[in-house]
Design a protein around this motif. Structure first.
Motif, PDB file in Angstrom:
ATOM      1  N   HIS A  88       0.880  -1.183   0.000  1.00 21.45           N
ATOM      2  CA  HIS A  88       0.000   0.000   0.000  1.00 21.45           C
ATOM      3  C   HIS A  88       0.913   1.228   0.000  1.00 21.45           C
ATOM      4  CE1 HIS A  88      -3.592  -2.416   0.947  1.00 21.45           C
ATOM      5  NE2 HIS A  88      -2.825  -3.063   1.808  1.00 21.45           N
ATOM      6  N   CYS A  89       1.338   1.627  -1.171  1.00 19.92           N
ATOM      7  CA  CYS A  89       2.254   2.761  -1.303  1.00 19.92           C
ATOM      8  C   CYS A  89       1.440   4.051  -1.428  1.00 19.92           C
ATOM      9  CB  CYS A  89       3.156   2.580  -2.516  1.00 19.92           C
ATOM     10  SG  CYS A  89       4.011   0.979  -2.515  1.00 19.92           S
ATOM     11  N   TYR A  90       1.957   5.147  -0.904  1.00 18.74           N
ATOM     12  CA  TYR A  90       1.139   6.360  -0.879  1.00 18.74           C
ATOM     13  C   TYR A  90       1.977   7.629  -0.949  1.00 18.74           C
ATOM     14  CZ  TYR A  90       2.505   6.724   4.080  1.00 18.74           C
ATOM     15  OH  TYR A  90       3.212   6.819   5.241  1.00 18.74           O
ATOM     16  N   ALA A  91       1.272   8.712  -1.211  1.00 16.59           N
ATOM     17  CA  ALA A  91       1.842  10.064  -1.121  1.00 16.59           C
ATOM     18  C   ALA A  91       0.692  10.998  -0.775  1.00 16.59           C
ATOM     19  CB  ALA A  91       2.494  10.488  -2.433  1.00 16.59           C
ATOM     20  N   PHE A  92       0.997  12.036   0.007  1.00 17.15           N
ATOM     21  CA  PHE A  92      -0.041  13.022   0.322  1.00 17.15           C
ATOM     22  C   PHE A  92       0.522  14.436   0.237  1.00 17.15           C
ATOM     23  CE2 PHE A  92       1.459  11.608   4.614  1.00 17.15           C
ATOM     24  CZ  PHE A  92       1.949  12.825   5.105  1.00 17.15           C
ATOM     25  N   ALA A  93      -0.376  15.377  -0.009  1.00 17.06           N
ATOM     26  CA  ALA A  93      -0.037  16.801  -0.048  1.00 17.06           C
ATOM     27  C   ALA A  93      -1.105  17.538   0.757  1.00 17.06           C
ATOM     28  CB  ALA A  93      -0.006  17.320  -1.486  1.00 17.06           C
ATOM     29  N   ILE A  94      -0.689  18.105   1.876  1.00 17.17           N
ATOM     30  CA  ILE A  94      -1.602  18.837   2.751  1.00 17.17           C
ATOM     31  C   ILE A  94      -1.262  20.320   2.645  1.00 17.17           C
ATOM     32  CG2 ILE A  94      -2.562  19.030   5.057  1.00 17.17           C
ATOM     33  CD1 ILE A  94      -2.770  16.227   3.707  1.00 17.17           C
ATOM     34  N   THR A 109       2.578  20.373   3.102  1.00 14.65           N
ATOM     35  CA  THR A 109       3.275  19.294   3.791  1.00 14.65           C
ATOM     36  C   THR A 109       3.141  18.025   2.961  1.00 14.65           C
ATOM     37  OG1 THR A 109       2.786  20.256   5.958  1.00 14.65           O
ATOM     38  CG2 THR A 109       3.409  17.935   5.903  1.00 14.65           C
ATOM     39  N   HIS A 110       4.279  17.419   2.625  1.00  9.41           N
ATOM     40  CA  HIS A 110       4.279  16.197   1.812  1.00  9.41           C
ATOM     41  C   HIS A 110       4.657  14.988   2.657  1.00  9.41           C
ATOM     42  CE1 HIS A 110       5.012  18.900  -1.886  1.00  9.41           C
ATOM     43  NE2 HIS A 110       3.819  18.380  -2.010  1.00  9.41           N
ATOM     44  N   GLY A 111       4.161  13.853   2.252  1.00  4.20           N
ATOM     45  CA  GLY A 111       4.566  12.595   2.851  1.00  4.20           C
ATOM     46  C   GLY A 111       4.462  11.495   1.815  1.00  4.20           C
ATOM     47  N   MET A 112       5.260  10.423   1.972  1.00  3.07           N
ATOM     48  CA  MET A 112       5.218   9.330   1.001  1.00  3.07           C
ATOM     49  C   MET A 112       5.800   8.068   1.625  1.00  3.07           C
ATOM     50  SD  MET A 112       8.325  10.417  -1.574  1.00  3.07           S
ATOM     51  CE  MET A 112       9.992  10.695  -0.935  1.00  3.07           C
ATOM     52  N   SER A 113       5.473   6.922   1.016  1.00  2.84           N
ATOM     53  CA  SER A 113       6.007   5.645   1.487  1.00  2.84           C
ATOM     54  C   SER A 113       6.058   4.650   0.343  1.00  2.84           C
ATOM     55  CB  SER A 113       5.119   5.090   2.606  1.00  2.84           C
ATOM     56  OG  SER A 113       5.494   3.761   2.935  1.00  2.84           O
ATOM     57  N   GLY A 149       7.612  -1.258   1.364  1.00  5.80           N
ATOM     58  CA  GLY A 149       8.232  -2.540   1.035  1.00  5.80           C
ATOM     59  C   GLY A 149       8.729  -2.674  -0.387  1.00  5.80           C
ATOM     60  N   GLU A 150       8.317  -1.788  -1.283  1.00  4.64           N
ATOM     61  CA  GLU A 150       8.873  -1.791  -2.643  1.00  4.64           C
ATOM     62  C   GLU A 150      10.293  -1.216  -2.594  1.00  4.64           C
ATOM     63  OE1 GLU A 150       7.566  -3.387  -4.893  1.00  4.64           O
ATOM     64  OE2 GLU A 150       5.510  -2.840  -5.432  1.00  4.64           O
ATOM     65  N   PRO A 151      11.137  -1.512  -3.594  1.00  6.03           N
ATOM     66  CA  PRO A 151      12.474  -0.934  -3.617  1.00  6.03           C
ATOM     67  C   PRO A 151      12.438   0.595  -3.462  1.00  6.03           C
ATOM     68  CG  PRO A 151      12.271  -2.602  -5.312  1.00  6.03           C
ATOM     69  CD  PRO A 151      10.901  -2.426  -4.727  1.00  6.03           C
ATOM     70  N   SER A 152      13.386   1.127  -2.737  1.00  8.41           N
ATOM     71  CA  SER A 152      13.396   2.554  -2.406  1.00  8.41           C
ATOM     72  C   SER A 152      13.304   3.432  -3.656  1.00  8.41           C
ATOM     73  CB  SER A 152      14.681   2.902  -1.640  1.00  8.41           C
ATOM     74  OG  SER A 152      14.729   4.273  -1.340  1.00  8.41           O
ATOM     75  N   GLY A 153      12.370   4.388  -3.630  1.00 10.33           N
ATOM     76  CA  GLY A 153      12.230   5.357  -4.714  1.00 10.33           C
ATOM     77  C   GLY A 153      11.396   4.889  -5.885  1.00 10.33           C
ATOM     78  N   THR A 154      10.834   3.670  -5.820  1.00  7.89           N
ATOM     79  CA  THR A 154      10.101   3.143  -6.985  1.00  7.89           C
ATOM     80  C   THR A 154       8.586   3.335  -6.888  1.00  7.89           C
ATOM     81  OG1 THR A 154       9.914   0.929  -6.003  1.00  7.89           O
ATOM     82  CG2 THR A 154      11.846   1.371  -7.387  1.00  7.89           C
ATOM     83  N   ALA A 155       8.080   3.764  -5.743  1.00  7.64           N
ATOM     84  CA  ALA A 155       6.624   3.838  -5.570  1.00  7.64           C
ATOM     85  C   ALA A 155       6.175   5.183  -5.000  1.00  7.64           C
ATOM     86  CB  ALA A 155       6.157   2.691  -4.678  1.00  7.64           C
ATOM     87  N   GLY A 156       6.566   5.464  -3.749  1.00  6.79           N
ATOM     88  CA  GLY A 156       6.123   6.704  -3.106  1.00  6.79           C
ATOM     89  C   GLY A 156       6.539   7.950  -3.856  1.00  6.79           C
ATOM     90  N   LEU A 182       4.144  10.773  -5.572  1.00  8.63           N
ATOM     91  CA  LEU A 182       4.237  12.168  -5.126  1.00  8.63           C
ATOM     92  C   LEU A 182       4.508  13.102  -6.292  1.00  8.63           C
ATOM     93  CD1 LEU A 182       4.245  14.189  -2.819  1.00  8.63           C
ATOM     94  CD2 LEU A 182       6.689  13.713  -2.498  1.00  8.63           C
ATOM     95  N   ALA A 183       5.314  12.659  -7.257  1.00 11.01           N
ATOM     96  CA  ALA A 183       5.608  13.495  -8.425  1.00 11.01           C
ATOM     97  C   ALA A 183       4.330  13.778  -9.221  1.00 11.01           C
ATOM     98  CB  ALA A 183       6.652  12.810  -9.321  1.00 11.01           C
ATOM     99  N   VAL A 184       3.497  12.758  -9.382  1.00 10.23           N
ATOM    100  CA  VAL A 184       2.228  12.948 -10.086  1.00 10.23           C
ATOM    101  C   VAL A 184       1.322  13.890  -9.301  1.00 10.23           C
ATOM    102  CG1 VAL A 184       0.123  11.795 -10.876  1.00 10.23           C
ATOM    103  CG2 VAL A 184       2.342  10.712 -11.239  1.00 10.23           C
ATOM    104  N   LEU A 185       1.249  13.668  -8.004  1.00 13.06           N
ATOM    105  CA  LEU A 185       0.389  14.493  -7.152  1.00 13.06           C
ATOM    106  C   LEU A 185       0.842  15.944  -7.135  1.00 13.06           C
ATOM    107  CD1 LEU A 185      -2.029  14.363  -5.267  1.00 13.06           C
ATOM    108  CD2 LEU A 185      -0.476  13.777  -3.396  1.00 13.06           C
ATOM    109  N   SER A 186       2.152  16.160  -7.050  1.00 11.24           N
ATOM    110  CA  SER A 186       2.688  17.522  -7.005  1.00 11.24           C
ATOM    111  C   SER A 186       2.423  18.274  -8.300  1.00 11.24           C
ATOM    112  CB  SER A 186       4.200  17.486  -6.725  1.00 11.24           C
ATOM    113  OG  SER A 186       4.466  16.896  -5.467  1.00 11.24           O
TER     114      SER A 186
END
Length: 283
Positions: A133-139, A146-150, A153-160, A164-168
């Motif tokens: 369950h990978c995510y990103a948020f923009a508040i 305020t940004h957050g992402m995770s 468990g996927e390889p680092s930088g491949t999901a969150g 976030l780039a799409v959301l931003s």
């Protein structure tokens, strides 16, 4: 000889008739063929141009354009003095499949970080058997976001980060995107994961319904003379300020609602219109 002449004339008329019929059949066919060839050529050219131009557009810009087409609550002319941002008006969900893996994108309106975490938890409970369950948020929006992402468990930088780039780039604020993955048995590799999570987030945002959220502040203006007020009132209304209340006494006092970005403009209008004698204060 007359009989011979008649035969020749009849033969000549028959030849002309045959030639005319042949021309009527052949020429349109050739014209039609040329026209068809031209249309096919034009069609191929159009398709080639589309495939050439579209990838060169910034994908987030395309997303932003499509999202703005969905605005349905507040018209731009009704927004007092700026300070507006786009927020989701309803939760939405979209699914894509990549090599038998299911990617389910979920979008929710989350005005605070606490609400974002609650929404992420609700998506996890909705798909409890999913692997990621990978995510990103923009508040917030603009400079106060305020940004957050995770990667969950996927390889680092491949999901969150791709989410976030799409959301931003979408011009959306106060929202969270969660991409849930059901593994399909085939590893996608680093590049494949980035592509899949990017496309899942894009697909989700493209199906979103959004609305304009305006952060309003109220100002009280005191010390205006009666003869000064009509002109100031017109200028304030032209600046997309909303006059909530008017009080007439020894002078004129008004209560004004305006977007955060319009406060300085209101102050300038009042200062110039009263030669600095009126006061503008936040309520």
């Amino acid at each position: 000889r007359p009989a011979c002449a008649q035969v020749v004339e009849a033969s000549w008329m028959a030849l002309r008739a045959f030639t005319s019929v042949a021309l009527l059949m052949i020429v349109p066919a050739r014209l039609a063929s040329a026209f068809t060839t031209s249309c096919v050529s034009m069609s191929r050219t159009s398709l080639w141009c589309s495939s050439l131009i579209l990838p060169r557009q910034h994908r987030q810009g395309v997303l932003s354009h499509n999202l703005r087409r969905g605005l349905r609550v507040t018209a731009a002319s009704e927004v007092p003095g700026g300070g507006e941002m786009l927020v989701p008006s309803a939760e939405c969900e979209a699914e894509i499949k990549v090599k038998n893996s299911r990617f389910i994108g979920s979008l929710g309106h989350t005005p605070t970080v606490e609400k974002a975490r609650e929404y992420i938890a609700s998506v996890k409970s909705r798909f409890p058997d999913a692997r990621h369950h990978c995510y990103a948020f923009a508040i917030g929006h603009g400079s106060s976001v305020t940004h957050g992402m995770s990667d969950d468990g996927e390889p680092s930088g491949t999901a969150g980060r791709p989410i976030l780039a799409v959301l931003s780039g979408s011009n959306l604020g106060d929202c969270t995107v969660v991409v849930t993955r059901y593994f399909g048995g085939t590893k996608l590799g680093t590049g494949g994961l980035v592509k899949a999570y990017t496309e899942s987030a894009q697909s989700c945002l493209l199906s979103a319904e959004v609305e304009v959220k305006v952060n309003l502040v109220q100002l009280i203006i005191t010390g205006m003379e009666y003869h000064q007020y009509p002109r100031i009132k017109t200028q304030l209304e032209n600046a997309n300020s909303r006059i909530e209340e008017e009080i007439y006494g020894g002078g004129v006092e008004i209560l004004v609602s305006v977007g955060e970005e319009g406060v300085d403009q209101v102050k300038n209008i009042v200062s110039e219109g009263t030669s600095g004698q009126a006061a503008v204060e936040l309520v």
